[in-house]
Motif scaffolding. Structure first.
Motif, mmCIF file in Angstrom:
data_model
loop_
_atom_site.group_PDB
_atom_site.id
_atom_site.type_symbol
_atom_site.label_atom_id
_atom_site.label_comp_id
_atom_site.label_asym_id
_atom_site.label_seq_id
_atom_site.Cartn_x
_atom_site.Cartn_y
_atom_site.Cartn_z
ATOM 1 N N ARG A 91 0.825 -1.210 0.000
ATOM 2 C CA ARG A 91 0.000 0.000 0.000
ATOM 3 C C ARG A 91 0.860 1.262 0.000
ATOM 4 N N GLU A 93 -0.270 5.585 -0.167
ATOM 5 C CA GLU A 93 -1.315 6.596 -0.356
ATOM 6 C C GLU A 93 -1.226 7.176 -1.761
ATOM 7 N N GLY A 94 -2.393 7.309 -2.408
ATOM 8 C CA GLY A 94 -2.441 7.847 -3.768
ATOM 9 C C GLY A 94 -2.222 6.791 -4.829
ATOM 10 N N HIS A 95 -2.083 5.524 -4.431
ATOM 11 C CA HIS A 95 -1.864 4.413 -5.357
ATOM 12 C C HIS A 95 -2.865 3.298 -5.064
ATOM 13 N N ALA A 96 -3.153 2.507 -6.092
ATOM 14 C CA ALA A 96 -4.024 1.349 -5.907
ATOM 15 C C ALA A 96 -3.283 0.306 -5.066
ATOM 16 N N THR A 97 -3.992 -0.301 -4.109
ATOM 17 C CA THR A 97 -3.398 -1.332 -3.248
ATOM 18 C C THR A 97 -3.246 -2.630 -4.030
ATOM 19 N N TRP A 98 -2.097 -3.276 -3.882
ATOM 20 C CA TRP A 98 -1.841 -4.569 -4.502
ATOM 21 C C TRP A 98 -2.047 -5.645 -3.443
ATOM 22 N N LEU A 115 3.144 -0.470 -8.119
ATOM 23 C CA LEU A 115 1.867 0.177 -7.819
ATOM 24 C C LEU A 115 1.557 1.244 -8.852
ATOM 25 N N THR A 116 0.286 1.370 -9.211
ATOM 26 C CA THR A 116 -0.133 2.398 -10.154
ATOM 27 C C THR A 116 -0.845 3.502 -9.400
ATOM 28 N N ALA A 117 -0.600 4.735 -9.843
ATOM 29 C CA ALA A 117 -1.249 5.881 -9.196
ATOM 30 C C ALA A 117 -2.736 5.813 -9.441
ATOM 31 N N SER A 118 -3.506 6.084 -8.388
ATOM 32 C CA SER A 118 -4.967 6.097 -8.545
ATOM 33 C C SER A 118 -5.407 7.492 -8.959
ATOM 34 N N PRO A 119 -6.461 7.567 -9.813
ATOM 35 C CA PRO A 119 -6.906 8.876 -10.316
ATOM 36 C C PRO A 119 -7.567 9.715 -9.241
#
Length: 119
Positions: A91, A93-98, A115-119
């Motif tokens: 995890r 912050e600001g990224h999708a949880t894997w 991790l990819t940044a969440s919109p």
């Protein structure tokens, strides 16, 4: 043993001359009972197993079985875990949880996470 019985013992101030004296000076802890015929000594090998993590970004937090393990960059190359099934999440912050269920065997399991940044 014969040399011990006729020489001067470094741990005693008198020469050892009889079998009884020699045995009295030996430490009981140093003696081991012989294994029964047909049995061999079991040698336990310490094999390091767990997860080989490659996480990006490195400041992501790693959790195993609901327990915080720390920042990915601080965990090193091997996160030691007992063999078995483990719930792993990464995890930031600001990224999708894997999340994944990972089976750890007798060898380290390689895990690569980006991790990819969440919109």
């Amino acid at each position: 043993m014969a040399a011990l019985m006729t020489a001067t013992c470094a741990c005693a101030s008198h020469p050892v001359s009889r079998d009884g004296d020699a045995l009295a000076l030996l430490s009981v802890e140093a003696l081991r009972p012989a294994l029964p015929a047909g049995r061999t000594a079991r040698v336990e090998r310490s094999t390091a197993t767990g997860l080989r993590l490659d996480v990006m970004p490195e400041q992501a937090r790693v959790f195993v079985d609901g327990r915080a393990m720390g920042l990915a960059r601080h965990l090193g190359t091997l996160l030691p875990l007992a063999p078995g099934v483990h719930q792993v999440s990464v995890r930031l912050e600001g990224h999708a949880t894997w999340r994944a269920e990972v089976v750890v065997g007798d060898r380290p399991e390689p895990i690569q996470v980006t991790l990819t940044a969440s919109p």
